[in-house]
Write an enzyme that holds these catalytic residues in place. Sequence first.
Site, PDB file in Angstrom:
ATOM      1  N   CYS A 163       0.668  -1.124  -0.035  1.00  0.00           N
ATOM      2  CA  CYS A 163      -0.053  -0.038   0.041  1.00  0.00           C
ATOM      3  C   CYS A 163       0.777   1.202   0.039  1.00  0.00           C
ATOM      4  CB  CYS A 163      -1.005   0.030   1.223  1.00  0.00           C
ATOM      5  SG  CYS A 163      -2.119  -1.400   1.180  1.00  0.00           S
ATOM      6  N   HIS A 168      -3.434   7.519   2.952  1.00  0.00           N
ATOM      7  CA  HIS A 168      -3.655   6.273   2.070  1.00  0.00           C
ATOM      8  C   HIS A 168      -4.969   5.897   2.683  1.00  0.00           C
ATOM      9  CE1 HIS A 168      -3.705   2.410   1.184  1.00  0.00           C
ATOM     10  NE2 HIS A 168      -3.527   1.647   2.418  1.00  0.00           N
ATOM     11  N   ASN A 207      -9.888   0.167  -0.027  1.00  0.00           N
ATOM     12  CA  ASN A 207      -8.479   0.381  -0.199  1.00  0.00           C
ATOM     13  C   ASN A 207      -7.869  -0.098  -1.466  1.00  0.00           C
ATOM     14  OD1 ASN A 207      -5.688  -0.028   0.208  1.00  0.00           O
ATOM     15  ND2 ASN A 207      -6.053  -1.046   2.162  1.00  0.00           N
TER      16      ASN A 207
HETATM   17  N1  COA Z   1     -18.670  -8.278   8.635  1.00  0.00           N
HETATM   18  C1  COA Z   1     -19.460  -8.777   9.940  1.00  0.00           C
HETATM   19  N2  COA Z   1     -18.449  -9.121  11.019  1.00  0.00           N
HETATM   20  C2  COA Z   1     -17.247  -9.035  10.666  1.00  0.00           C
HETATM   21  C3  COA Z   1     -16.558  -8.898   9.424  1.00  0.00           C
HETATM   22  C4  COA Z   1     -17.254  -8.423   8.234  1.00  0.00           C
HETATM   23  N3  COA Z   1     -16.923  -7.944   7.203  1.00  0.00           N
HETATM   24  N4  COA Z   1     -15.072  -8.959   9.658  1.00  0.00           N
HETATM   25  C5  COA Z   1     -14.914  -9.479  10.698  1.00  0.00           C
HETATM   26  N5  COA Z   1     -16.000  -9.477  11.477  1.00  0.00           N
HETATM   27  C6  COA Z   1     -16.200  -9.858  13.005  1.00  0.00           C
HETATM   28  C7  COA Z   1     -15.216 -10.683  13.493  1.00  0.00           C
HETATM   29  O1  COA Z   1     -15.260 -12.085  13.037  1.00  0.00           O
HETATM   30  C8  COA Z   1     -15.305 -10.540  14.817  1.00  0.00           C
HETATM   31  O2  COA Z   1     -16.502 -11.331  15.519  1.00  0.00           O
HETATM   32  P1  COA Z   1     -16.369 -11.955  16.899  1.00  0.00           P
HETATM   33  O3  COA Z   1     -16.216 -10.707  17.683  1.00  0.00           O
HETATM   34  O4  COA Z   1     -17.471 -12.863  16.872  1.00  0.00           O
HETATM   35  O5  COA Z   1     -14.955 -12.847  17.003  1.00  0.00           O
HETATM   36  C9  COA Z   1     -15.828  -8.960  14.871  1.00  0.00           C
HETATM   37  O6  COA Z   1     -16.483  -8.711  13.795  1.00  0.00           O
HETATM   38  C10 COA Z   1     -14.694  -8.103  15.232  1.00  0.00           C
HETATM   39  O7  COA Z   1     -13.533  -8.227  14.604  1.00  0.00           O
HETATM   40  P2  COA Z   1     -12.281  -7.510  14.395  1.00  0.00           P
HETATM   41  O8  COA Z   1     -11.679  -7.875  13.849  1.00  0.00           O
HETATM   42  O9  COA Z   1     -11.853  -7.565  15.970  1.00  0.00           O
HETATM   43  O10 COA Z   1     -12.794  -6.175  14.209  1.00  0.00           O
HETATM   44  P3  COA Z   1     -12.145  -4.656  14.195  1.00  0.00           P
HETATM   45  O11 COA Z   1     -12.859  -3.663  14.941  1.00  0.00           O
HETATM   46  O12 COA Z   1     -10.659  -4.993  14.530  1.00  0.00           O
HETATM   47  O13 COA Z   1     -12.354  -4.316  12.433  1.00  0.00           O
HETATM   48  C11 COA Z   1     -10.979  -4.258  10.544  1.00  0.00           C
HETATM   49  C12 COA Z   1     -11.584  -4.880  11.458  1.00  0.00           C
HETATM   50  C13 COA Z   1     -10.200  -5.150   9.504  1.00  0.00           C
HETATM   51  C14 COA Z   1     -11.960  -3.388  10.026  1.00  0.00           C
HETATM   52  C15 COA Z   1      -9.917  -3.431  11.567  1.00  0.00           C
HETATM   53  O14 COA Z   1      -9.264  -4.286  12.045  1.00  0.00           O
HETATM   54  C16 COA Z   1      -9.084  -2.668  10.206  1.00  0.00           C
HETATM   55  O15 COA Z   1      -9.333  -1.986   9.661  1.00  0.00           O
HETATM   56  N6  COA Z   1      -7.828  -3.226  10.695  1.00  0.00           N
HETATM   57  C17 COA Z   1      -6.834  -2.517   9.665  1.00  0.00           C
HETATM   58  C18 COA Z   1      -6.864  -3.068   8.393  1.00  0.00           C
HETATM   59  C19 COA Z   1      -5.969  -2.458   7.386  1.00  0.00           C
HETATM   60  O16 COA Z   1      -6.341  -1.285   7.161  1.00  0.00           O
HETATM   61  N7  COA Z   1      -5.506  -3.253   6.514  1.00  0.00           N
HETATM   62  C20 COA Z   1      -4.729  -2.716   5.318  1.00  0.00           C
HETATM   63  C21 COA Z   1      -3.677  -1.795   5.703  1.00  0.00           C
HETATM   64  S1  COA Z   1      -2.740  -1.304   4.440  1.00  0.00           S
END
Ligand code: COA
Length: 322
Positions: A113, A249, A279
């Site tokens: 990225c 980004h 993204n």
């Molecule tokens: N829809 C619904 N539920 C979802 C889901 C989706 N698309 N993806 C994950 N979940 C669920 C998980 O299974 C989890 O369930 P559980 O509590 O029963 O285990 C719950 O949602 C919370 O998951 P978690 O991963 O802890 O959520 P979060 O608040 O951290 O949000 C992201 C997840 C991916 C949105 C967030 O962590 C994020 O944006 N991280 C950075 C990713 C990124 O930017 N990557 C690229 C960098 S360049």
Amino acid sequence: MTYARIAGTGSALPERVISNAELAARVDTSDEWIAERTGIRQRHIAADGQTTGDLAYAAAMAALQAAGVDAKEIDLIVLGTTTPDLVFPSTACLLQHRLGANGCAAFDVNAACSGFIYALTVANQFIRAGTAKTALVIGAETLSRFLDWSDRATCVLFGDGAGAVVLKAADEPGILSSHIHADGGYKELLWNPVGVSAGFKDEPNHGLRVLMQGREVFKVAVKTLDRVVEETLEANQLDRHQLDWLIPHQANLRIIEATAKRLDMPMDRVIVTVDKHANTSAASVPLALDYAVRSGKVQRGQLLLLEAFGGGFTWGSALLRY
Ligand code: COA
């Protein structure tokens, strides 16, 4: 002193738009969950046969036109991508031939990225050193090709697109500074663990997919971006209130808001396209920049801070007077 100045910007997005609601019909997710956690509402997805190079070409043509530069004037092409058309030649070489810029240096940069910030940094060095006068810098991706569309944790986050800038040598800035970093120790938090040399897997799509520990990536991204924006301000002895625009980004609105808060910038001075593009990896910053320019938000003479963070981990920033 010679500086690299942005002479024109361009971008390209595939026609096909996939809304959160459409994804919710395929995997166990919802518009509310995606929008609340990430700010994403939709993403553009490449058509069958439409490649990273096709998007890069459209973005490059738009940037050349905006700059009033003929492709034959280009003496350097640097293209950030993690999803090249082919193993080789590089997508930059394919693009060079399509543009009719044959003979100039052309190569790809893989910094996930952060690919565009890396590519911009490389081109800036060439121009500052006097070895190039006109450079085409691109970030282009078709991440949809290696997404696991059954994995709700990753498939909702990404999209396809391309953005480009034409840099020209100038007596006035231009790019004031850029700062790039990497820490390969974090590779397993965000990766695609197959490849030509390491081998592919006997799995759907040969094992090509994004593996990510989202919560950990989030935490490191916020902290690291804080550090790199501080580094950029310090290097230029700049007060954060002197910035006109933050062009971050576009991975997650909450990460963007955290950086804006650190810079004490109101969100109306932050360019946000993550809602429409999701993204797009290396394409995200130049897509946001082109949107900012074409919508009339960013004006000539304004001070812009660009930043990115991605797999590797890689991260970087660029401070420039547009
Ligand atoms: N829809 C619904 N539920 C979802 C889901 C989706 N698309 N993806 C994950 N979940 C669920 C998980 O299974 C989890 O369930 P559980 O509590 O029963 O285990 C719950 O949602 C919370 O998951 P978690 O991963 O802890 O959520 P979060 O608040 O951290 O949000 C992201 C997840 C991916 C949105 C967030 O962590 C994020 O944006 N991280 C950075 C990713 C990124 O930017 N990557 C690229 C960098 S360049």
